[in-house]
Design a protein around this motif. Sequence first.
Motif, mmCIF file in Angstrom:
data_model
loop_
_atom_site.group_PDB
_atom_site.id
_atom_site.type_symbol
_atom_site.label_atom_id
_atom_site.label_comp_id
_atom_site.label_asym_id
_atom_site.label_seq_id
_atom_site.Cartn_x
_atom_site.Cartn_y
_atom_site.Cartn_z
ATOM 1 N N THR A 135 0.824 -1.205 0.000
ATOM 2 C CA THR A 135 0.000 0.000 0.000
ATOM 3 C C THR A 135 0.860 1.258 0.000
ATOM 4 O O THR A 135 2.077 1.208 0.192
ATOM 5 N N GLU A 136 0.187 2.386 -0.189
ATOM 6 C CA GLU A 136 0.863 3.683 -0.173
ATOM 7 C C GLU A 136 1.599 3.914 1.142
ATOM 8 O O GLU A 136 2.658 4.536 1.182
ATOM 9 N N GLU A 137 1.069 3.366 2.236
ATOM 10 C CA GLU A 137 1.672 3.544 3.562
ATOM 11 C C GLU A 137 2.765 2.523 3.855
ATOM 12 O O GLU A 137 3.362 2.533 4.935
ATOM 13 N N GLY A 138 3.028 1.594 2.918
ATOM 14 C CA GLY A 138 4.079 0.603 3.129
ATOM 15 C C GLY A 138 3.631 -0.634 3.872
ATOM 16 O O GLY A 138 4.457 -1.350 4.454
ATOM 17 N N LYS A 139 2.333 -0.924 3.874
ATOM 18 C CA LYS A 139 1.813 -2.139 4.486
ATOM 19 C C LYS A 139 1.711 -3.235 3.428
ATOM 20 O O LYS A 139 1.416 -2.961 2.261
ATOM 21 N N ALA A 140 1.934 -4.492 3.832
ATOM 22 C CA ALA A 140 1.898 -5.619 2.900
ATOM 23 C C ALA A 140 0.646 -6.450 3.120
ATOM 24 O O ALA A 140 0.327 -6.844 4.247
ATOM 25 N N LEU A 141 -0.078 -6.711 2.026
ATOM 26 C CA LEU A 141 -1.267 -7.552 2.039
ATOM 27 C C LEU A 141 -1.025 -8.747 1.134
ATOM 28 O O LEU A 141 -0.309 -8.632 0.122
ATOM 29 N N SER A 142 -1.625 -9.891 1.450
ATOM 30 C CA SER A 142 -1.426 -11.083 0.630
ATOM 31 C C SER A 142 -2.758 -11.697 0.221
ATOM 32 O O SER A 142 -3.772 -11.537 0.895
ATOM 33 N N LEU A 143 -2.724 -12.418 -0.906
ATOM 34 C CA LEU A 143 -3.938 -12.967 -1.507
ATOM 35 C C LEU A 143 -3.599 -14.257 -2.238
ATOM 36 O O LEU A 143 -2.538 -14.366 -2.846
ATOM 37 N N GLY A 144 -4.512 -15.252 -2.205
ATOM 38 C CA GLY A 144 -4.368 -16.411 -3.062
ATOM 39 C C GLY A 144 -4.103 -17.720 -2.347
ATOM 40 O O GLY A 144 -4.514 -17.931 -1.203
ATOM 41 N N ARG A 145 -3.392 -18.596 -3.045
ATOM 42 C CA ARG A 145 -3.083 -19.927 -2.520
ATOM 43 C C ARG A 145 -2.202 -19.802 -1.287
ATOM 44 O O ARG A 145 -1.321 -18.939 -1.232
ATOM 45 N N ASN A 146 -2.430 -20.734 -0.318
ATOM 46 C CA ASN A 146 -1.712 -20.596 0.948
ATOM 47 C C ASN A 146 -1.382 -21.945 1.576
ATOM 48 O O ASN A 146 -1.179 -22.040 2.784
ATOM 49 N N GLU A 147 -1.295 -22.990 0.789
ATOM 50 C CA GLU A 147 -1.109 -24.332 1.348
ATOM 51 C C GLU A 147 0.268 -24.538 1.969
ATOM 52 O O GLU A 147 0.482 -25.503 2.709
ATOM 53 N N LYS A 148 1.215 -23.628 1.706
ATOM 54 C CA LYS A 148 2.544 -23.709 2.312
ATOM 55 C C LYS A 148 2.782 -22.576 3.319
ATOM 56 O O LYS A 148 3.882 -22.426 3.833
#
Length: 477
Positions: free
Chosen positions: A123-136
Amino acid sequence: MSAKRQSKGKANGVSRKKSKIVEDDPPVLSEEDDDDDRRSDDDDVDELAEDNASLRVKGPDHIGVVLLTGGTNWDLNGRKSMPKGCKSVGRNLYEPHLFGPLKDNRIRLVVSSCNSSHTIFITEEGKALSLGRNEKGQLGVKDLLRRDIPTPIEGLPDHAIVNAATGRGHTLLLTDRGAVYSCGDNKNSQCGVKSKEPFVTTAMRVKYNGPPIVKVGCGAEFSILLDCKGTLYSFGLPEYGQLGHNTNGEYIERAGAINFATVKLPKPIMTFVEKTKNKVEILPKPEIRDFACGTNHTVAIDDHKKAYSWGFGGYGRLGHSEPKDELQPRLIKYFDVQRSGVKHVACGPAFSIAINEFGAVYLFGQMSSRGEANMYPKPVQDLHGWNLRSIGTCSIGLVAAADDSCIVWGSGTSSGELGLGELKKSSAKPCEMKKLDGLYVEQVTCGSAHTFLLARDLSEDDKDIIASMPEYKPVVA
């Protein structure tokens, strides 16, 4: 030559399973010792931040709105069938859609790779978001459940995140202080952390205390770091020489089984070579300025715009006019002969793209399983005159931001990642993504079967084009 080359081990009736043995394996720690070690890691971060108080790693300047095309069934993307225990949720988008969950967010960077069915948003503020496959555990959200809505990554420091990289099942994140955090699959040490667990489900700091890191990269099961002084570091699986340490790590564990000694901690790549027909010359160590990782290979550029490649050599993806693996960085002679420096590189599963200082685009390797394999860099005449500023590579081709449009190129079974519509899902030659005509795309990233685009929305024309697009609202699995 077949897409999956026959391994030496199988040719001799020997199985080649991947090893859990690591180089420089630390002594076994008690729980108390392990707690002390974690506190020591935190102290190292503080010392690194204090030593470089005035230094900040800079991320991209642009900010935009997120668009999506391609497959959204994250557990199915890149696979022929749905794994047991997974719900079949999500559909294929054959043209660009406004990504509903982030339509009111300002995003600075989107990261995925040709090996990945997960994506990281910064994000603009430097935060990390994640999305999608997550089996590992690659999403870093404390569990192994997929996410259809971008979710904050757990375990990161208060420092801003400025860059990231994704592999097949792991993720690297770079802070503005030059520290690296990782999560996900660590069976082959690709996370570079001391955890003995096969999956790292919250972000942990990579065990590295050298000069600040300015870029991170991931292959399928290996990782690359670049520090501010131009030195590369690698760790993970060395099976094809992709770590650049002049070995593939192969050893015979017992009769009938060949394994690979993985590299657990970041190890500098020190030797660069130039090969001719009759000799191998060790070159002065260059200062690397940029690099890109494919599934099992890497291409890097130094401060003199010379290009080097190493790792799996099938189909000519290394650009050396032969399909041999390279165990250490080798100078790509073609660009020296042409007397043109390389300013940007991108890597797909079995191909590499290089853009020279005059803007000419070169392809080496094989983009499609049905296409021609270029054993050395060849100019792509259909891209002449286009100013490519961002390239994403997927399993069947590429998507590139160019001028006020997007160029797509690839053929094969498509989930819509090229954004050409349901009637024309792929293209054997570079062509424009018509749905984005007139829209300035700041950045492109591709996963194994999906593409995210970061579009500028500063002018009224930009906003009108974006408003005319359909909106994708995911169904939560």
